[in-house]
Design an enzyme around this catalytic site. Structure first.
Site, PDB file in Angstrom:
ATOM      1  N   ASP A   1     -30.343 -52.660  32.275  1.00 17.33           N
ATOM      2  CA  ASP A   1     -29.767 -53.908  31.765  1.00 17.33           C
ATOM      3  C   ASP A   1     -28.324 -53.621  31.334  1.00 17.33           C
ATOM      4  O   ASP A   1     -27.812 -52.515  31.523  1.00 17.33           O
ATOM      5  CB  ASP A   1     -30.608 -54.485  30.613  1.00 17.33           C
ATOM      6  CG  ASP A   1     -30.591 -53.596  29.371  1.00 17.33           C
ATOM      7  OD1 ASP A   1     -29.859 -52.578  29.350  1.00 17.33           O
ATOM      8  OD2 ASP A   1     -31.307 -53.918  28.413  1.00 17.33           O
TER       9      ASP A   1
ATOM     10  N   LYS B   1     -34.623 -54.973  38.164  1.00 18.14           N
ATOM     11  CA  LYS B   1     -34.644 -54.788  36.713  1.00 18.14           C
ATOM     12  C   LYS B   1     -35.930 -55.382  36.102  1.00 18.14           C
ATOM     13  O   LYS B   1     -36.621 -54.723  35.348  1.00 18.14           O
ATOM     14  CB  LYS B   1     -33.417 -55.434  36.066  1.00 18.14           C
ATOM     15  CG  LYS B   1     -33.277 -55.066  34.605  1.00 18.14           C
ATOM     16  CD  LYS B   1     -32.308 -55.943  33.868  1.00 18.14           C
ATOM     17  CE  LYS B   1     -33.003 -57.192  33.389  1.00 18.14           C
ATOM     18  NZ  LYS B   1     -32.149 -58.121  32.682  1.00 18.14           N
TER      19      LYS B   1
END
Ligand code: SF4
Length: 213
Positions: free
Chosen positions: A138, A120
């Protein structure tokens, strides 16, 4: 048919959030790297409060690499999980100094070698400061993707692959910001604002708070 529906959802969301952007404040790759590590399990708003003073004090990878862990822990304490985050940020910056001349690398492969940097964080950096196409999953992107049936997996990395399959590559970064913004402003976790949602008619989520007319 499914493809048409997905296209329509993405186009409606894109039109709805022309100002979609990261909420985290940063002025360069190093600041975004630190802010993204701090943002794990913490709100971006809280991180922005902490980095306001942090970024005035720490300007280079060397600055972070040389700080005492106990001092840094106190400075980032309010972001939660501060011991781990402090350790990762200091180690990561030592690695930047040793292996990359103090610069943040611009490839997934190199970013992955850094402490505290997962898929991420690497995608956030690639997409937002290095001009590459990347999808960073996210909590908001994950939730919206599930509610709108754009992805099924419970594993964020697999959700990323699912989104990469249905979104044209040249739109990955933008689409990710748009989906995340929808999650923050409208498709919020606890009580989504379905009555003002532009994709409400295309949504079959059991979390919906209104009935389609
Ligand atoms: S209708 Fe509600 S649950 Fe569905 S995407 Fe819109 S805000 Fe989210």
């Amino acid at each position: 048919m499914a493809e048409e529906r997905e296209k329509k959802i993405l186009s409606l969301l894109e039109k709805s959030y022309p100002d979609a952007a990261l909420v985290l404040h940063y002025k360069n790759p190093l600041e975004l790297l630190v802010a993204t590590i701090l943002a794990a399990q913490c709100t971006d708003e809280r991180v922005n409060k902490v980095t306001e003073s942090l970024f005035k004090k720490y300007k280079t990878a060397k600055d972070y690499a040389n700080v005492k862990q106990e001092v840094f822990e106190e400075e980032i304490r309010s972001t939660g999980f501060y011991k781990n985050k402090a350790k990762n940020i200091i180690t990561c910056n030592k690695e930047l100094v040793e292996k990359f001349d103090g610069n943040v690398p611009d490839s997934m492969e190199d970013l992955f070698t850094l402490a505290g940097v997962g898929r991420k964080t690497a995608s956030v950096l690639l997409g937002n400061v290095f001009g590459k196409q990347a999808i960073a999953v996210d909590t908001h992107v994950f939730r919206v993707s599930h509610r709108l049936e754009l992805a099924k997996s419970n594993d964020p990395d697999k959700v990323e692959s699912e989104l990469c399959r249905i979104i044209p590559q040249e739109k990955w970064t933008r689409a990710c910001l748009v989906i995340g913004t929808h999650g923050r402003r409208t498709c919020i976790a606890r009580k989504p604002l379905c009555d003002v949602c532009v994709v409400e008619k295309l949504c079959n989520s059991p979390d919906k708070t209104c009935v389609s007319k």
